[in-house]
Write a protein that holds these residues in place. Structure first.
Motif, PDB file in Angstrom:
ATOM      1  N   ALA A 372      47.433  44.762  40.959  1.00  0.00           N
ATOM      2  CA  ALA A 372      46.761  45.631  39.998  1.00  0.00           C
ATOM      3  C   ALA A 372      47.588  45.811  38.731  1.00  0.00           C
ATOM      4  CB  ALA A 372      46.457  46.990  40.632  1.00  0.00           C
ATOM      5  N   VAL A 373      48.924  45.842  38.859  1.00  0.00           N
ATOM      6  CA  VAL A 373      49.749  46.104  37.687  1.00  0.00           C
ATOM      7  C   VAL A 373      49.682  44.943  36.691  1.00  0.00           C
ATOM      8  CG1 VAL A 373      51.926  45.067  38.468  1.00  0.00           C
ATOM      9  CG2 VAL A 373      51.968  47.132  37.043  1.00  0.00           C
ATOM     10  N   ARG A 374      49.281  43.770  37.143  1.00  0.00           N
ATOM     11  CA  ARG A 374      49.118  42.657  36.207  1.00  0.00           C
ATOM     12  C   ARG A 374      47.970  42.897  35.244  1.00  0.00           C
ATOM     13  NH1 ARG A 374      49.855  39.156  40.912  1.00  0.00           N
ATOM     14  NH2 ARG A 374      47.644  38.608  40.810  1.00  0.00           N
ATOM     15  N   VAL A 378      46.829  51.446  34.061  1.00  0.00           N
ATOM     16  CA  VAL A 378      45.672  52.211  34.542  1.00  0.00           C
ATOM     17  C   VAL A 378      45.129  51.599  35.823  1.00  0.00           C
ATOM     18  CG1 VAL A 378      43.355  52.997  33.973  1.00  0.00           C
ATOM     19  CG2 VAL A 378      45.123  52.969  32.209  1.00  0.00           C
ATOM     20  N   ALA A 379      45.095  50.268  35.879  1.00  0.00           N
ATOM     21  CA  ALA A 379      44.623  49.605  37.102  1.00  0.00           C
ATOM     22  C   ALA A 379      45.548  49.916  38.266  1.00  0.00           C
ATOM     23  CB  ALA A 379      44.531  48.101  36.879  1.00  0.00           C
ATOM     24  N   ARG A 380      46.846  49.958  38.008  1.00  0.00           N
ATOM     25  CA  ARG A 380      47.780  50.285  39.089  1.00  0.00           C
ATOM     26  C   ARG A 380      47.573  51.723  39.566  1.00  0.00           C
ATOM     27  NH1 ARG A 380      54.427  50.474  38.835  1.00  0.00           N
ATOM     28  NH2 ARG A 380      54.738  50.858  41.057  1.00  0.00           N
ATOM     29  N   MET A 381      47.394  52.661  38.627  1.00  0.00           N
ATOM     30  CA  MET A 381      47.139  54.044  39.028  1.00  0.00           C
ATOM     31  C   MET A 381      45.848  54.158  39.838  1.00  0.00           C
ATOM     32  SD  MET A 381      48.393  56.434  35.842  1.00  0.00           S
ATOM     33  CE  MET A 381      47.328  55.643  34.635  1.00  0.00           C
ATOM     34  N   GLY A 382      44.826  53.394  39.420  1.00  0.00           N
ATOM     35  CA  GLY A 382      43.582  53.407  40.185  1.00  0.00           C
ATOM     36  C   GLY A 382      43.766  52.869  41.587  1.00  0.00           C
ATOM     37  N   MET A 383      44.543  51.780  41.724  1.00  0.00           N
ATOM     38  CA  MET A 383      44.794  51.215  43.047  1.00  0.00           C
ATOM     39  C   MET A 383      45.588  52.182  43.910  1.00  0.00           C
ATOM     40  SD  MET A 383      44.428  48.767  45.202  1.00  0.00           S
ATOM     41  CE  MET A 383      43.869  47.345  44.223  1.00  0.00           C
ATOM     42  N   ARG A 384      46.599  52.807  43.321  1.00  0.00           N
ATOM     43  CA  ARG A 384      47.399  53.765  44.088  1.00  0.00           C
ATOM     44  C   ARG A 384      46.551  54.961  44.524  1.00  0.00           C
ATOM     45  NH1 ARG A 384      53.173  55.407  41.786  1.00  0.00           N
ATOM     46  NH2 ARG A 384      53.441  53.201  42.336  1.00  0.00           N
ATOM     47  N   HIS A 385      45.687  55.437  43.643  1.00  0.00           N
ATOM     48  CA  HIS A 385      44.830  56.564  43.998  1.00  0.00           C
ATOM     49  C   HIS A 385      43.824  56.164  45.066  1.00  0.00           C
ATOM     50  CE1 HIS A 385      41.682  59.698  43.378  1.00  0.00           C
ATOM     51  NE2 HIS A 385      42.747  60.455  43.249  1.00  0.00           N
ATOM     52  N   LEU A 386      43.303  54.949  44.987  1.00  0.00           N
ATOM     53  CA  LEU A 386      42.379  54.476  46.017  1.00  0.00           C
ATOM     54  C   LEU A 386      43.070  54.420  47.381  1.00  0.00           C
ATOM     55  CD1 LEU A 386      39.829  51.592  45.708  1.00  0.00           C
ATOM     56  CD2 LEU A 386      41.328  51.685  47.687  1.00  0.00           C
ATOM     57  N   ILE A 387      44.294  53.912  47.406  1.00  0.00           N
ATOM     58  CA  ILE A 387      45.023  53.821  48.674  1.00  0.00           C
ATOM     59  C   ILE A 387      45.258  55.209  49.256  1.00  0.00           C
ATOM     60  CG2 ILE A 387      47.244  53.190  49.686  1.00  0.00           C
ATOM     61  CD1 ILE A 387      47.337  50.851  47.710  1.00  0.00           C
ATOM     62  N   ILE A 427      38.864  49.853  38.970  1.00  0.00           N
ATOM     63  CA  ILE A 427      39.658  48.636  39.172  1.00  0.00           C
ATOM     64  C   ILE A 427      38.831  47.405  38.867  1.00  0.00           C
ATOM     65  CG2 ILE A 427      40.894  47.271  40.888  1.00  0.00           C
ATOM     66  CD1 ILE A 427      41.545  49.958  42.295  1.00  0.00           C
ATOM     67  N   GLY A 428      37.567  47.414  39.285  1.00  0.00           N
ATOM     68  CA  GLY A 428      36.708  46.268  39.007  1.00  0.00           C
ATOM     69  C   GLY A 428      36.487  46.057  37.522  1.00  0.00           C
ATOM     70  N   ALA A 429      36.312  47.156  36.786  1.00  0.00           N
ATOM     71  CA  ALA A 429      36.091  47.041  35.354  1.00  0.00           C
ATOM     72  C   ALA A 429      37.320  46.522  34.615  1.00  0.00           C
ATOM     73  CB  ALA A 429      35.674  48.393  34.771  1.00  0.00           C
ATOM     74  N   LEU A 430      38.513  46.864  35.125  1.00  0.00           N
ATOM     75  CA  LEU A 430      39.736  46.454  34.452  1.00  0.00           C
ATOM     76  C   LEU A 430      40.204  45.061  34.847  1.00  0.00           C
ATOM     77  CD1 LEU A 430      41.749  49.792  34.727  1.00  0.00           C
ATOM     78  CD2 LEU A 430      40.665  48.845  32.677  1.00  0.00           C
ATOM     79  N   THR A 431      39.748  44.556  35.988  1.00  0.00           N
ATOM     80  CA  THR A 431      40.232  43.253  36.474  1.00  0.00           C
ATOM     81  C   THR A 431      39.206  42.141  36.332  1.00  0.00           C
ATOM     82  OG1 THR A 431      39.513  43.823  38.717  1.00  0.00           O
ATOM     83  CG2 THR A 431      41.810  44.341  38.113  1.00  0.00           C
ATOM     84  N   THR A 432      37.947  42.485  36.025  1.00  0.00           N
ATOM     85  CA  THR A 432      36.938  41.451  35.865  1.00  0.00           C
ATOM     86  C   THR A 432      36.963  40.907  34.438  1.00  0.00           C
ATOM     87  OG1 THR A 432      35.529  42.545  37.497  1.00  0.00           O
ATOM     88  CG2 THR A 432      34.470  40.933  36.042  1.00  0.00           C
ATOM     89  N   PRO A 433      37.067  39.603  34.223  1.00  0.00           N
ATOM     90  CA  PRO A 433      37.101  39.065  32.871  1.00  0.00           C
ATOM     91  C   PRO A 433      35.802  39.308  32.140  1.00  0.00           C
ATOM     92  CG  PRO A 433      36.896  37.296  34.464  1.00  0.00           C
ATOM     93  CD  PRO A 433      37.164  38.558  35.246  1.00  0.00           C
ATOM     94  N   VAL A 434      35.906  39.586  30.839  1.00  0.00           N
ATOM     95  CA  VAL A 434      34.706  39.833  30.034  1.00  0.00           C
ATOM     96  C   VAL A 434      33.906  38.538  29.859  1.00  0.00           C
ATOM     97  CG1 VAL A 434      33.858  40.615  27.786  1.00  0.00           C
ATOM     98  CG2 VAL A 434      35.852  41.732  28.836  1.00  0.00           C
ATOM     99  N   VAL A 435      34.587  37.450  29.589  1.00  0.00           N
ATOM    100  CA  VAL A 435      33.941  36.150  29.410  1.00  0.00           C
ATOM    101  C   VAL A 435      34.400  35.246  30.532  1.00  0.00           C
ATOM    102  CG1 VAL A 435      33.617  34.174  27.894  1.00  0.00           C
ATOM    103  CG2 VAL A 435      33.890  36.457  26.927  1.00  0.00           C
TER     104      VAL A 435
END
Length: 437
Positions: A372-374, A378-387, A427-435
């Motif tokens: 997630a940190v890659r 914000v993605a890392r915080m979301g992953m940590r909160h999900l866990i 997490i999905g919104a931050l890790t899914t490519p736009v194009v």
């Protein structure tokens, strides 16, 4: 799925329809679970009904913690002015530095225990603050009256020293430390919901108490070393308290935390009194045995530490090893509980098998956060909160299975599932490519 109490996840709603898919009528064998709709759609879990109206306001809990920390701050000022500063600035700094060694060992052990099912940081800070400040101040206040009450009309210095170490110290110190555990139970069951939670908070309280007590002991021995012109007195005290027995207070208080944690998991008021008082009493006995060894062991003038070391190896080490074994068992037990409960949610469609394996494994969690940190902080915080939300969900459900489901437990499950769903979307919104390529 009627035997599990978790209804299966229905098919997602039709894209053209904004109405949630109704839950299956046979779902929920004991009336606990919320109605399931599409887990990918936060806010569409159905109407919460009257369950939310009875929930405690979040600001009330934060206000309680704020008042508690304010009182602890005032107590810290009192302890600093009337207990620490009379030692002198230089002596206080030496004693403070020496006391950091044993407390660092305790904090490292607590961190290892707590990282699997982490507790709120504010409650952990409160526990350590209560041990280092609140329980010390109350011990100094009530200890004087208790010592006067148990002292015979005509007593010698030896009798007074023995009663203070073997009777007054175990009773008052363990009682004042345990008040911090009772405070956590009053603020909410989410803080102490199982045996390991009770041990973690008890260890922090005991570690804080030992930290302040070590400052006083090290400061006193440093004064004696300066007066005698020798450093042996100070290093002997440091070796006994800082190296050989950093977990002494932790072992005593953890027994009360263990009893209260078992009672909290079983949701039994009678167990709170029975196991709580039982653990507290056993901790007092072990504390008295530890302090009493200084009076009962034979002392060889040529080797004053030899008798104590024999007693330490033959009595205290086995007790400590037994307590460590209990703690390790509780840690493995929580892993089995989490796997079992999250697997139930997985069969209902909330988690995939790979996600369950990731959530029950510390290595899997680290890999998920590294992935997630890659994609940003914000993605890392979301992953940590999900866990953390998933871990809380599994442990919360385990506790509910021992008691009667209530509107509060249903609301808590709904809240955690909503948070997990929102974290998934983030997490999905931050890790899914736009194009897409």
């Amino acid at each position: 799925m009627s035997t599990t109490g978790i209804p299966p996840r229905p098919a997602p709603a039709h894209p053209a329809s904004a109405d949630p898919v109704p839950a299956r009528p046979d779902a929920g064998s004991y009336g606990y679970d919320i109605e399931r709709v599409d887990p990918r759609a936060p806010g569409r879990l159905g109407d919460a009904g009257p369950a939310r109206r009875g929930r405690r306001r979040p600001w009330l809990r934060w206000a309680s913690f704020g008042v508690s920390f304010l009182l602890l701050a005032l107590a810290a000022v009192v302890v600093g002015l009337y207990v620490i500063l009379p030692l002198g600035i230089g002596t206080s700094l030496v004693a403070f530095t020496a006391a950091l060694v044993p407390v660092a060992m305790v904090l490292a052990a607590v961190w290892w225990l707590d990282r699997y099912t982490p507790q709120p940081r504010i409650s952990l800070l409160y526990a350590f603050g209560w041990g280092a400040i609140g329980s010390v101040l109350l011990t100094l206040f009530f200890g004087t009256f208790f010592d006067a009450w148990i002292s015979p009309p005509e007593e010698t210095a030896a009798i007074d020293e023995f009663l203070g170490a073997v009777v007054q110290a175990p009773v008052i110190e363990e009682g004042m430390k345990s008040l911090g555990l009772i405070g956590l139970l009053i603020w909410g069951r989410r803080y102490i919901s199982g045996p390991l939670d009770g041990v973690v908070y008890a260890a922090l309280i005991a570690g804080g108490f030992a930290f302040t007590e070590n400052i006083l002991y090290f400061g006193s021995s440093f004064h004696q070393a300066q007066a005698a012109g020798e450093v042996d007195v100070f290093w002997q005290t440091f070796f006994l308290r800082g190296v050989l027995s950093p977990f002494a207070h932790v072992s005593f208080t953890s027994l009360c935390g263990l009893g209260l944690g078992i009672a909290a998991e079983r949701r039994s008021l009678m167990l709170y009194f029975g196991l709580g008082l039982g653990g507290l009493s056993l901790g007092m006995v072990l504390h008295a045995v530890w302090n009493g060894s200084a009076f009962l062991l034979p002392v060889d003038p040529e080797a004053p530490l030899a008798g104590f070391l024999r007693y330490y190896v033959s009595v205290q080490v086995p007790i400590f090893v037994l307590l460590v074994a209990i703690v390790l068992f509780l840690r493995l037990r929580e892993k089995r509980i989490l796997r079992r409960q999250l697997s139930e949610y997985g069969r209902a469609g909330w988690f995939s098998p790979d996600e369950v394996e990731m959530l029950v494994s510390m290595r899997g969690r680290r890999r998920a956060e590294a992935w997630a940190v890659r994609h940003g902080a914000v993605a890392r915080m979301g992953m940590r909160h999900l866990i953390r939300s998933a871990v809380a969900l599994g442990m919360e459900r385990h506790g509910v299975l021992f008691g009667k489901p209530t509107a509060k437990t249903r609301a808590r499950e709904r809240e955690l599932l909503e948070m997990i769903t929102a974290d998934r979307r983030l997490i999905g919104a931050l890790t899914t490519p736009v194009v897409r390529g």
